[in-house]
Design a protein around this motif. Structure first.
Motif, PDB file in Angstrom:
ATOM      1  N   PHE A  99      -5.444  20.851  -4.241  1.00  0.00           N
ATOM      2  CA  PHE A  99      -5.226  19.430  -4.498  1.00  0.00           C
ATOM      3  C   PHE A  99      -3.721  19.090  -4.607  1.00  0.00           C
ATOM      4  CE2 PHE A  99      -9.324  20.479  -6.605  1.00  0.00           C
ATOM      5  CZ  PHE A  99     -10.160  19.803  -5.720  1.00  0.00           C
ATOM      6  N   PRO A 100      -2.977  19.263  -3.539  1.00  0.00           N
ATOM      7  CA  PRO A 100      -1.530  19.004  -3.602  1.00  0.00           C
ATOM      8  C   PRO A 100      -1.254  17.544  -3.929  1.00  0.00           C
ATOM      9  CG  PRO A 100      -2.256  19.152  -1.331  1.00  0.00           C
ATOM     10  CD  PRO A 100      -3.413  19.578  -2.166  1.00  0.00           C
ATOM     11  N   THR A 101      -0.083  17.293  -4.508  1.00  0.00           N
ATOM     12  CA  THR A 101       0.279  15.918  -4.811  1.00  0.00           C
ATOM     13  C   THR A 101       0.605  15.184  -3.511  1.00  0.00           C
ATOM     14  OG1 THR A 101       2.663  16.279  -5.048  1.00  0.00           O
ATOM     15  CG2 THR A 101       1.285  16.728  -6.986  1.00  0.00           C
ATOM     16  N   GLN A 102       0.625  13.868  -3.607  1.00  0.00           N
ATOM     17  CA  GLN A 102       0.853  13.065  -2.408  1.00  0.00           C
ATOM     18  C   GLN A 102       2.216  13.338  -1.784  1.00  0.00           C
ATOM     19  OE1 GLN A 102      -1.308   9.015  -2.421  1.00  0.00           O
ATOM     20  NE2 GLN A 102      -0.450   9.264  -4.468  1.00  0.00           N
ATOM     21  N   ALA A 103       3.221  13.558  -2.607  1.00  0.00           N
ATOM     22  CA  ALA A 103       4.558  13.804  -2.070  1.00  0.00           C
ATOM     23  C   ALA A 103       4.574  15.003  -1.146  1.00  0.00           C
ATOM     24  CB  ALA A 103       5.553  14.003  -3.219  1.00  0.00           C
ATOM     25  N   ASP A 104       3.775  16.033  -1.460  1.00  0.00           N
ATOM     26  CA  ASP A 104       3.711  17.213  -0.607  1.00  0.00           C
ATOM     27  C   ASP A 104       2.716  17.030   0.539  1.00  0.00           C
ATOM     28  OD1 ASP A 104       5.615  18.881  -1.869  1.00  0.00           O
ATOM     29  OD2 ASP A 104       4.199  19.355  -3.457  1.00  0.00           O
ATOM     30  N   ALA A 105       1.577  16.424   0.259  1.00  0.00           N
ATOM     31  CA  ALA A 105       0.535  16.305   1.285  1.00  0.00           C
ATOM     32  C   ALA A 105       0.956  15.405   2.437  1.00  0.00           C
ATOM     33  CB  ALA A 105      -0.755  15.785   0.656  1.00  0.00           C
ATOM     34  N   TYR A 106       1.713  14.341   2.146  1.00  0.00           N
ATOM     35  CA  TYR A 106       2.115  13.399   3.191  1.00  0.00           C
ATOM     36  C   TYR A 106       3.368  13.856   3.945  1.00  0.00           C
ATOM     37  CZ  TYR A 106      -1.114   9.719   1.618  1.00  0.00           C
ATOM     38  OH  TYR A 106      -2.234   8.990   1.318  1.00  0.00           O
ATOM     39  N   ARG A 107       4.014  14.916   3.473  1.00  0.00           N
ATOM     40  CA  ARG A 107       5.286  15.311   4.070  1.00  0.00           C
ATOM     41  C   ARG A 107       5.190  15.651   5.557  1.00  0.00           C
ATOM     42  NH1 ARG A 107       8.701  16.524   6.763  1.00  0.00           N
ATOM     43  NH2 ARG A 107      10.761  17.412   6.335  1.00  0.00           N
ATOM     44  N   PRO A 108       4.102  16.311   6.051  1.00  0.00           N
ATOM     45  CA  PRO A 108       4.045  16.594   7.497  1.00  0.00           C
ATOM     46  C   PRO A 108       4.097  15.343   8.363  1.00  0.00           C
ATOM     47  CG  PRO A 108       2.389  17.869   6.317  1.00  0.00           C
ATOM     48  CD  PRO A 108       2.958  16.901   5.331  1.00  0.00           C
ATOM     49  N   LEU A 109       3.675  14.195   7.813  1.00  0.00           N
ATOM     50  CA  LEU A 109       3.694  12.952   8.592  1.00  0.00           C
ATOM     51  C   LEU A 109       5.117  12.433   8.767  1.00  0.00           C
ATOM     52  CD1 LEU A 109       0.718  11.252   6.725  1.00  0.00           C
ATOM     53  CD2 LEU A 109       0.642  12.292   8.992  1.00  0.00           C
ATOM     54  N   PHE A 110       5.962  12.712   7.790  1.00  0.00           N
ATOM     55  CA  PHE A 110       7.372  12.318   7.797  1.00  0.00           C
ATOM     56  C   PHE A 110       7.544  10.844   8.170  1.00  0.00           C
ATOM     57  CE2 PHE A 110      11.929  12.667   9.087  1.00  0.00           C
ATOM     58  CZ  PHE A 110      12.389  13.069   7.844  1.00  0.00           C
ATOM     59  N   LEU A 111       6.897   9.974   7.406  1.00  0.00           N
ATOM     60  CA  LEU A 111       7.000   8.534   7.628  1.00  0.00           C
ATOM     61  C   LEU A 111       8.120   7.952   6.774  1.00  0.00           C
ATOM     62  CD1 LEU A 111       3.193   7.637   7.466  1.00  0.00           C
ATOM     63  CD2 LEU A 111       4.580   8.036   9.510  1.00  0.00           C
ATOM     64  N   PRO A 112       8.916   7.033   7.318  1.00  0.00           N
ATOM     65  CA  PRO A 112       9.905   6.337   6.493  1.00  0.00           C
ATOM     66  C   PRO A 112       9.199   5.659   5.319  1.00  0.00           C
ATOM     67  CG  PRO A 112      10.249   5.861   8.807  1.00  0.00           C
ATOM     68  CD  PRO A 112       8.949   6.588   8.715  1.00  0.00           C
ATOM     69  N   THR A 113       9.877   5.591   4.189  1.00  0.00           N
ATOM     70  CA  THR A 113       9.220   5.231   2.941  1.00  0.00           C
ATOM     71  C   THR A 113       9.814   3.982   2.303  1.00  0.00           C
ATOM     72  OG1 THR A 113       8.560   7.503   2.480  1.00  0.00           O
ATOM     73  CG2 THR A 113       8.787   6.054   0.580  1.00  0.00           C
ATOM     74  N   ILE A 114       8.923   3.175   1.750  1.00  0.00           N
ATOM     75  CA  ILE A 114       9.306   2.103   0.836  1.00  0.00           C
ATOM     76  C   ILE A 114       8.856   2.545  -0.550  1.00  0.00           C
ATOM     77  CG2 ILE A 114       8.981  -0.313   0.195  1.00  0.00           C
ATOM     78  CD1 ILE A 114       8.134  -0.803   3.143  1.00  0.00           C
ATOM     79  N   LEU A 115       9.777   2.597  -1.481  1.00  0.00           N
ATOM     80  CA  LEU A 115       9.454   2.999  -2.848  1.00  0.00           C
ATOM     81  C   LEU A 115       9.377   1.755  -3.727  1.00  0.00           C
ATOM     82  CD1 LEU A 115       9.058   5.147  -5.073  1.00  0.00           C
ATOM     83  CD2 LEU A 115      11.557   5.229  -5.299  1.00  0.00           C
ATOM     84  N   ILE A 116       8.274   1.607  -4.440  1.00  0.00           N
ATOM     85  CA  ILE A 116       8.130   0.491  -5.377  1.00  0.00           C
ATOM     86  C   ILE A 116       8.510   0.990  -6.759  1.00  0.00           C
ATOM     87  CG2 ILE A 116       6.583  -1.217  -6.347  1.00  0.00           C
ATOM     88  CD1 ILE A 116       4.927  -1.098  -3.886  1.00  0.00           C
ATOM     89  N   GLY A 117       9.532   0.374  -7.322  1.00  0.00           N
ATOM     90  CA  GLY A 117      10.007   0.758  -8.644  1.00  0.00           C
ATOM     91  C   GLY A 117       9.117   0.210  -9.747  1.00  0.00           C
ATOM     92  N   ASP A 118       9.371   0.703 -10.942  1.00  0.00           N
ATOM     93  CA  ASP A 118       8.589   0.324 -12.124  1.00  0.00           C
ATOM     94  C   ASP A 118       9.413  -0.648 -12.951  1.00  0.00           C
ATOM     95  OD1 ASP A 118       7.009   0.175 -14.370  1.00  0.00           O
ATOM     96  OD2 ASP A 118       6.661   2.330 -14.509  1.00  0.00           O
ATOM     97  N   ALA A 119       8.867  -1.856 -13.160  1.00  0.00           N
ATOM     98  CA  ALA A 119       9.607  -2.888 -13.900  1.00  0.00           C
ATOM     99  C   ALA A 119       9.373  -2.808 -15.401  1.00  0.00           C
ATOM    100  CB  ALA A 119       9.210  -4.269 -13.390  1.00  0.00           C
ATOM    101  N   LYS A 120       8.467  -1.956 -15.826  1.00  0.00           N
ATOM    102  CA  LYS A 120       8.121  -1.888 -17.246  1.00  0.00           C
ATOM    103  C   LYS A 120       9.168  -1.096 -18.020  1.00  0.00           C
ATOM    104  CE  LYS A 120       4.058  -0.097 -16.332  1.00  0.00           C
ATOM    105  NZ  LYS A 120       3.987  -0.189 -14.880  1.00  0.00           N
ATOM    106  N   LEU A 121       9.026  -1.112 -19.356  1.00  0.00           N
ATOM    107  CA  LEU A 121       9.904  -0.336 -20.219  1.00  0.00           C
ATOM    108  C   LEU A 121       9.799   1.143 -19.834  1.00  0.00           C
ATOM    109  CD1 LEU A 121      11.799  -0.392 -22.683  1.00  0.00           C
ATOM    110  CD2 LEU A 121       9.774   0.032 -24.117  1.00  0.00           C
ATOM    111  N   GLY A 122      10.919   1.780 -19.623  1.00  0.00           N
ATOM    112  CA  GLY A 122      10.934   3.158 -19.152  1.00  0.00           C
ATOM    113  C   GLY A 122      10.885   3.275 -17.643  1.00  0.00           C
ATOM    114  N   GLY A 123      10.805   2.134 -16.961  1.00  0.00           N
ATOM    115  CA  GLY A 123      10.667   2.144 -15.511  1.00  0.00           C
ATOM    116  C   GLY A 123      11.903   2.612 -14.776  1.00  0.00           C
ATOM    117  N   ILE A 124      13.066   2.468 -15.361  1.00  0.00           N
ATOM    118  CA  ILE A 124      14.283   2.941 -14.704  1.00  0.00           C
ATOM    119  C   ILE A 124      14.199   4.451 -14.502  1.00  0.00           C
ATOM    120  CG2 ILE A 124      16.773   3.288 -15.006  1.00  0.00           C
ATOM    121  CD1 ILE A 124      16.861   0.584 -16.433  1.00  0.00           C
TER     122      ILE A 124
END
Length: 849
Positions: free
Chosen positions: A143-168
């Motif tokens: 059960f690999p994490t998504q960061a490892d499982a999707y790596r063979p696809l090598f798709l450009p990424t949009i990262l959605i940040g966390d706006a909540k407390l501790g999100g930085i």
């Protein structure tokens, strides 16, 4: 490696720094913005994994809010589970068989390629992941994490940040995890908090942080809270999406993503010409012209390379069948090795090493000398250097100093084998024969090089081919042929490779006695040529610092055990190398004194094993010393696979006597510690760099499980059954990842002189009169491998069924990057290359030949 870059389809993958950060909201907004454009082109949304009730599914949310563009928006979900939990739990709670990682990634790649094929104009695609970047996938095994499982696809990424407390902190940690795995992060998007005041200051801080890294931040208003009334909730949400569409940030983000897509392609297409104008390649004659292999990325055993300009896919997968100059241990971009490098870089950077130590270097040294390491039973110390060539320079210094402690110092030479190659530095080149191709104007060969008998498979028969000069002497003795052997021309035949590499048994044969006698006679003859004994006059002239023509004295035996790599992939008869090792250090005990009346050399020679190429399971065992009947050197050098192919590092292991040659003052009786001038005055700025040592420690931890794993065990069983007819297997058995039936079949083709394979290495020698390093015959014959070909189909009865590469259920094929040495083509795997890939390469080679 999936090679999912298309001229007509811009694809982005949506990762969230955490759960509930708005992945589906952003993806829906992007799909709407893409579909709302007037230009011709379709928009695609793909949700690989969905968990939870159908009515709450993300793909249905996207479908509902893009219903005004029914002909332009296409939506797909691959794996759906009803329980609203992590995918790895959801698949188990559903009592379903988890998909393999190959099946999972192939399904995504297949859908993407289908969309690229049917898209007219310029389209957009968005692939939405589930949960945070390290949320587990439903894939087996582990059960690999998504960061490892999707790596063979090598798709450009949009990262959605966390706006909540501790999100930085969460957002930056997520970004760094993606960067460590090589992802291209094109954009960061953050939703403001519900008040619209950004009271935590996340957007402002992250904007500064990411702008310094060349990544633009897009801040969007927080989506409306979910209302209990379904119709009212849908209405409010629809108005929110309409507001996003009409405000500047979202269209600006869309234009930015398109621009980055086109820039990436333009950069790739300009790299070849820019490279020709700026780079001087090694081992390449630039005057010969030729194309440039533009590598965009790598993963596992594959490159992602630029394809023809007319092709709709910009990239295509290409098998790295030389293991990137013999370095790859586990394939490219192994996450464990990457994290090991980062761990040491973060802790140490680089620190100098003389009279110092650090944990990675000490841990690696202790392993190398331990019962589990290659220095067990013989080595005493570990010396670090930068790469295999410098490691061998160190080895030569060690060996020659050790020798002069036994004899009078003069111009020194070595004993080696024709076809040897130990690196490109001057000292190493001087340890190779005059006729070698890896030379320069300063080259001054110093020594004598035996022409060795070599192991071949020819016309389906395992044999040792003895050079003509040696054959004239050996084959006059009928006694060298055992009852199980036949003698044809210069060939000694054997029942199997197992018999050839059973050196412990072969030490009892007449051939061993003949080999040692031959070596001893040759060395005795050389004594007059090398004028081993210095005259008193020469000693006096040297003492007065007057010019003299110093004689050369043979001072070390330098061998590449079992396989001469750069010299033409020559598999040397291990019994002959064992005979060399036995005669050189202890001559009086290993040859027939009735044939040679005095010792071939007045002094025993230090033995150097260059295991840069052949060490660490490249040929099966941890060290080739095992296949020499556990013959141990005084000095051995390791590099390449030691660090998994990630970063250069070399170690030179030395015995106690070799270490003492630099510890004690010369000719001091009783022995006294020497001064600074007696030390090994050799070093490199990056000696024992912590990053390389930590990566090596991780590499050697990973090797045993792979060597004892299912696929290596399967091939040991096949080779054991093929060579002995039994079904048993041994971890110590001689075997290869290349199928014995394939070797036998290829060796019987009219165009093939012989073949040979051991461990991960396959060599095919084509018939050519006077074939040499400068020949282009093998390159010409195997050129079709460079083309993108569909997967083959090979009968099971021949050498195992052929299958496409992992992920190629959805690809039209891939090319193979290979290297040649004159009329020899060689192919090499990583330790964990799948047998499916090996069978496919075998099938393509068979089809060509």
């Amino acid at each position: 490696m999936m090679s999912l870059l298309f001229r007509n389809l811009r694809i982005h993958q949506i990762f969230g720094a955490n759960t509930n950060v708005g992945k589906t909201i952003l993806t829906t907004a992007l799909v709407r913005a893409s579909a709302a454009r007037d230009e011709r082109g379709d928009t695609y949304y793909h949700k690989p994994v969905s968990t939870g009730p159908l009515e709450d599914a993300d793909d249905l949310h996207v479908q509902f809010h893009t219903r005004r563009w029914p002909s332009k928006v296409h939506i797909e979900c691959s794996f759906r589970y009803n329980d609203p939990v992590s995918p790895h739990l959801a698949v188990q709670m559903a009592h379903k068989s988890p998909p393999t990682i190959e099946t999972f990634t192939s399904s995504i790649a297949s859908y993407i390629r289908q969309c690229a094929e049917r898209t007219s104009g310029f389209g957009h695609m968005y692939v939405e992941t589930a949960g945070g970047i390290h949320s587990p996938t439903p894939c087996w095994p582990s059960f690999p994490t998504q960061a490892d499982a999707y790596r063979p696809l090598f798709l450009p990424t949009i990262l959605i940040g966390d706006a909540k407390l501790g999100g930085i902190s969460t957002t930056i940690a997520a970004y760094e995890a993606l960067v460590l795995r090589g992802y291209i992060v094109d954009a960061l998007v953050v939703f403001n908090d519900p008040t619209g005041q950004s009271r935590y200051g996340n957007s402002d801080y992250l904007d500064t942080y990411f702008s310094e890294r060349g990544i633009a931040l897009t801040a969007l208003p927080h989506p409306p809270e979910k209302l209990e009334d379904a119709e009212e909730n849908q209405s409010v949400t629809e108005r929110y999406y309409d507001d996003l569409l009409s405000s500047p940030p979202l269209p600006r983000l869309l234009s930015q993503l398109d621009s980055l897509h086109h820039s990436r392609i333009a950069n790739l297409e300009s790299m070849a010409e820019r490279t020709k104008e700026n780079i001087w390649w090694p081992f390449v004659q630039h005057a010969s012209g030729g194309g440039v292999n533009v590598i965009d990325s790598a993963y596992g055993d594959f490159f992602n390379v630029l394809g023809p300009s007319s092709s709709r896919p910009v990239l295509h997968p290409q098998l790295d069948s030389s293991a990137s100059w013999w370095t790859q241990t586990f394939g490219h971009t192994n996450t464990r090795l990457t994290l090991a490098a980062a761990r040491a870089a973060g802790r140490y950077g680089h620190v100098m090493f003389p009279r110092a130590t650090h944990a990675p270097a000490l841990t690696l040294s202790e392993y190398l000398l331990s019962p589990h390491g290659p220095g067990h039973e013989w080595a005493s110390r570990v010396f670090f250097s930068d790469n295999g060539s410098t490691g061998m320079e160190v080895a030569l210094k060690m060996a020659l100093r050790t020798f002069v402690k036994r004899a009078y110092e003069r111009r020194l030479g070595i004993i080696g084998l024709k076809g040897s190659y130990h690196g490109d530095t001057i000292g190493n080149m001087d340890a190779c024969e005059e006729s070698g191709v890896y030379t320069c104007e300063w080259h001054d060969c110093k020594g004598y090089w035996f022409d060795p008998p070599r192991v071949v498979i020819r016309q389906g028969q395992t044999a040792v081919e003895v050079p003509p000069d040696m054959a004239k002497e050996l084959f006059t003795q009928d006694s060298i042929v055992s009852p199980k052997q036949e003698l044809t021309k210069n060939l000694l035949t054997f029942p199997s490779l197992t018999h050839v590499y059973d050196v412990s048994s072969r030490l009892k044969t007449p051939l061993y006695k003949q080999y040692t006698t031959y070596v001893a006679r040759k060395l005795w003859t050389l004594r007059s040529n090398f004028r081993i004994t210095s005259t008193d006059d020469e000693k006096d002239r040297l003492a007065k610092n007057e010019p003299t023509e110093q004689p050369t004295e043979l001072a070390a035996l330098v061998l590449e055990p079992l396989l001469l790599g750069a010299g033409g992939m020559i598999f040397v008869d291990p019994l002959f190398q064992r005979a060399l090792a036995d005669v050189s250090p202890t001559p009086t005990s290993t040859f027939d004194s009735a044939c040679v009346t005095e010792s071939p050399l007045p002094h025993s020679l230090p033995i150097v094993f260059d295991e840069v190429f052949t060490g660490f399971h490249r040929l099966g065992p941890l060290t080739p010393q095992k296949l020499l009947g556990n013959a141990h050197p005084d000095i051995a050098v390791y590099a390449k696979m030691l660090t998994g192919g990630l970063i250069p590092l070399a170690v030179t292991l030395a015995s106690r006597e070799v270490f003492d040659a630099f510890y004690y003052a010369p000719h001091s009786e009783p022995k006294k510690p020497g001064g600074k001038e007696d030390a090994l005055l050799h070093g490199h700025s990056y000696t024992a760099h912590a990053i390389g040592c930590e990566v090596a420690n991780e590499t050697v931890k990973m090797m045993p499980d792979i060597i004892r794993g299912v696929e290596h065990t399967a091939m040991r069983n096949i080779w054991t059954q093929w060579t002995s007819g039994s079904n048993g297997s041994s971890e110590n058995a001689v075997y290869s990842l290349w199928h014995p039936a394939f070797l036998s079949n290829v060796s019987q083709l009219d165009s093939v002189e012989d073949v040979m394979a051991l461990g991960t290495v396959l060599a095919i020698r084509l018939k050519e009169v006077g074939g040499s390093y400068t020949s282009t015959s093998a390159e010409t014959v195997f050129e079709p491998l460079c083309r993108i070909l569909p997967p083959t189909s090979t009968p099971t009865s021949t050498f195992g069924p052929a299958k496409a590469i992992p992920g190629s259920l959805s690809t039209p094929g891939y090319s193979i990057h290979f290297r040649t040495l004159g009329n020899v083509a060689y192919f090499m795997t990583s330790l964990n290359t799948t047998l499916d890939v090996v069978r496919e390469v075998q099938a393509r080679i068979w089809r060509i030949l």
